[in-house]
Design a protein around this motif. Structure first.
Motif, PDB file in Angstrom:
ATOM      1  N   THR A   1      30.877  31.509  43.515  1.00 20.83           N
ATOM      2  CA  THR A   1      30.650  32.570  43.095  1.00 20.83           C
ATOM      3  C   THR A   1      29.186  31.523  42.643  1.00 20.83           C
ATOM      4  O   THR A   1      29.939  30.584  42.118  1.00 20.83           O
ATOM      5  CB  THR A   1      31.733  33.294  41.338  1.00 20.83           C
ATOM      6  OG1 THR A   1      32.151  33.856  42.276  1.00 20.83           O
ATOM      7  CG2 THR A   1      30.395  34.054  41.136  1.00 20.83           C
TER       8      THR A   1
ATOM      9  N   SER B   1      35.945  36.367  33.206  1.00 19.42           N
ATOM     10  CA  SER B   1      36.303  37.139  34.565  1.00 19.42           C
ATOM     11  C   SER B   1      37.472  37.857  35.696  1.00 19.42           C
ATOM     12  O   SER B   1      36.832  37.995  36.330  1.00 19.42           O
ATOM     13  CB  SER B   1      34.890  36.306  35.202  1.00 19.42           C
ATOM     14  OG  SER B   1      34.124  35.971  34.018  1.00 19.42           O
ATOM     15  N   PHE B   2      38.523  37.225  34.950  1.00 14.63           N
ATOM     16  CA  PHE B   2      39.357  37.553  35.515  1.00 14.63           C
ATOM     17  C   PHE B   2      40.414  38.168  35.145  1.00 14.63           C
ATOM     18  O   PHE B   2      41.011  38.046  34.517  1.00 14.63           O
ATOM     19  CB  PHE B   2      40.259  36.327  36.483  1.00 14.63           C
ATOM     20  CG  PHE B   2      38.963  35.906  36.861  1.00 14.63           C
ATOM     21  CD1 PHE B   2      38.691  35.321  38.366  1.00 14.63           C
ATOM     22  CD2 PHE B   2      38.820  34.492  36.205  1.00 14.63           C
ATOM     23  CE1 PHE B   2      37.774  35.071  38.949  1.00 14.63           C
ATOM     24  CE2 PHE B   2      37.516  34.001  36.425  1.00 14.63           C
ATOM     25  CZ  PHE B   2      37.638  33.702  38.285  1.00 14.63           C
TER      26      PHE B   2
ATOM     27  N   VAL C   1      41.011  27.982  38.143  1.00  9.52           N
ATOM     28  CA  VAL C   1      39.784  28.403  38.198  1.00  9.52           C
ATOM     29  C   VAL C   1      38.989  27.108  37.641  1.00  9.52           C
ATOM     30  O   VAL C   1      39.221  26.186  36.565  1.00  9.52           O
ATOM     31  CB  VAL C   1      39.323  29.019  36.976  1.00  9.52           C
ATOM     32  CG1 VAL C   1      37.294  29.788  36.969  1.00  9.52           C
ATOM     33  CG2 VAL C   1      39.832  30.901  37.399  1.00  9.52           C
TER      34      VAL C   1
ATOM     35  N   SER D   1      37.515  30.252  42.885  1.00  4.60           N
ATOM     36  CA  SER D   1      38.594  30.781  42.000  1.00  4.60           C
ATOM     37  C   SER D   1      39.297  31.287  42.509  1.00  4.60           C
ATOM     38  O   SER D   1      39.490  31.802  43.948  1.00  4.60           O
ATOM     39  CB  SER D   1      37.909  31.399  40.805  1.00  4.60           C
ATOM     40  OG  SER D   1      37.393  32.956  41.761  1.00  4.60           O
TER      41      SER D   1
ATOM     42  N   PRO E   1      36.146  37.378  40.848  1.00  7.56           N
ATOM     43  CA  PRO E   1      35.355  37.448  39.662  1.00  7.56           C
ATOM     44  C   PRO E   1      34.238  38.435  39.443  1.00  7.56           C
ATOM     45  O   PRO E   1      33.330  39.425  39.844  1.00  7.56           O
ATOM     46  CB  PRO E   1      34.494  36.601  38.912  1.00  7.56           C
ATOM     47  CG  PRO E   1      33.708  35.597  40.179  1.00  7.56           C
ATOM     48  CD  PRO E   1      34.738  36.743  41.545  1.00  7.56           C
TER      49      PRO E   1
ATOM     50  N   LEU F   1      31.320  39.214  36.432  1.00  6.09           N
ATOM     51  CA  LEU F   1      30.643  38.164  35.667  1.00  6.09           C
ATOM     52  C   LEU F   1      29.371  39.573  34.780  1.00  6.09           C
ATOM     53  O   LEU F   1      29.343  38.903  34.430  1.00  6.09           O
ATOM     54  CB  LEU F   1      29.764  37.266  36.388  1.00  6.09           C
ATOM     55  CG  LEU F   1      30.474  36.185  37.250  1.00  6.09           C
ATOM     56  CD1 LEU F   1      29.849  34.970  37.298  1.00  6.09           C
ATOM     57  CD2 LEU F   1      32.140  35.658  36.435  1.00  6.09           C
TER      58      LEU F   1
ATOM     59  N   THR G   1      28.740  35.971  44.754  1.00  6.52           N
ATOM     60  CA  THR G   1      30.754  35.925  45.489  1.00  6.52           C
ATOM     61  C   THR G   1      30.661  35.499  46.468  1.00  6.52           C
ATOM     62  O   THR G   1      30.245  37.134  47.508  1.00  6.52           O
ATOM     63  CB  THR G   1      31.412  36.592  44.373  1.00  6.52           C
ATOM     64  OG1 THR G   1      31.338  36.281  43.057  1.00  6.52           O
ATOM     65  CG2 THR G   1      33.130  35.857  45.055  1.00  6.52           C
TER      66      THR G   1
END
Length: 254
Positions: free
Chosen positions: A4, A32-33, A46, A64, A68, A70, A93
């Motif tokens: 990303t 973000s996850f 990550v 990651s 994610p 964001l 991403t």
């Protein structure tokens, strides 16, 4: 795996706060996850890195195991109005696995790595060893060169006519690699910030010395290099270190 890229709007107060605190930026990246807990230690980690290409051009890269979201970073440190367009959500991403699978032995790539080059020293006999940062480009380069083979790559050597210094040039009595490799070190930084004690309210001061490496590499072990690209290289991964990315070499025309 996913790669990303997020461009930071450096003019916003929220962005300036994040850029001044690796701990805050790590927390923002981990947020973000939804399905990945910050305390997770097994499986792919990550990784993240900040690239300061220019004063107003700063990119956050994240590798990651999950895709994610964001949105919170766009609202805090991006361009929220522009992100209302579904075609430009504020970040890009891409699946990382197809690229990783294409890596083959002998392939050559440009690379960038921000790392925390450290070594362990003992000041007096009988004392425990202490982790200490390498602070000069000569020793920082040597740190990376010492790790290249087991990390699945070999940094490309320059041709003799393109070297300014011969291999084996001495520096303060120590032999080093001179101008032998396609490798530069830039943006040396010393990051100092307060970190909370997970067991209580106490805070202590943390200092992390980082260096950004740019260069060219040849793949020697594709599987080991895939591990390096997804698990990171070196220490201080929570503070923006360890993420190596590859890019195609520029083509030359006769």
């Amino acid at each position: 795996m996913y790669l990303t890229r997020f461009r930071v709007n450096t003019g916003r107060p929220g962005a300036r706060r994040l850029l001044s605190s690796p701990q805050s930026l790590h927390a923002a990246a981990m947020s973000s996850f939804p399905g990945l807990l910050p305390t997770t230690t097994d499986g792919p980690r990550v990784l993240w890195r900040l690239d300061h290409n220019a004063r107003a051009e700063v990119f956050l890269y994240i590798v990651s195991p999950e895709r994610p979201d964001l949105t919170h970073l766009v609202e805090q440190a991006g361009w929220p109005t522009a992100a209302l367009d579904p075609d430009t959500p504020g970040w890009q991403t891409r699946p990382y696995a197809p690229f990783l699978e294409r890596l083959t032995k002998g392939g050559t790539w440009a690379f960038r790595l921000t790392a925390n080059p450290v070594h362990y020293i003992r000041r007096k006999d009988g004392e425990p060893t202490k982790r200490t940062a390498h602070r000069t480009p000569v020793h920082q380069k040597a740190w990376l060169l010492d790790r290249q083979e087991r990390s699945g790559f070999r940094i490309v050597e320059k041709s003799d006519e393109n070297r300014l210094l011969p291999s084996g040039t001495t520096h303060k009595g120590h032999r080093h690699h001179g101008d032998r490799h396609e490798l530069t070190v830039r943006e040396p930084r010393s990051l100092a910030f307060s970190k909370s004690d997970e067991a209580g309210p106490k805070r202590h001061r943390v200092t992390v010395v980082t260096a950004t490496f740019d260069g060219r590499l040849e793949v020697t072990d594709p599987e080991a290099l895939r591990h390096t690209l997804t698990q990171g290289l070196g220490k201080a991964k929570a503070y923006g270190c360890g993420l190596m990315t590859l890019a195609p070499l520029p083509t030359t025309t006769e």
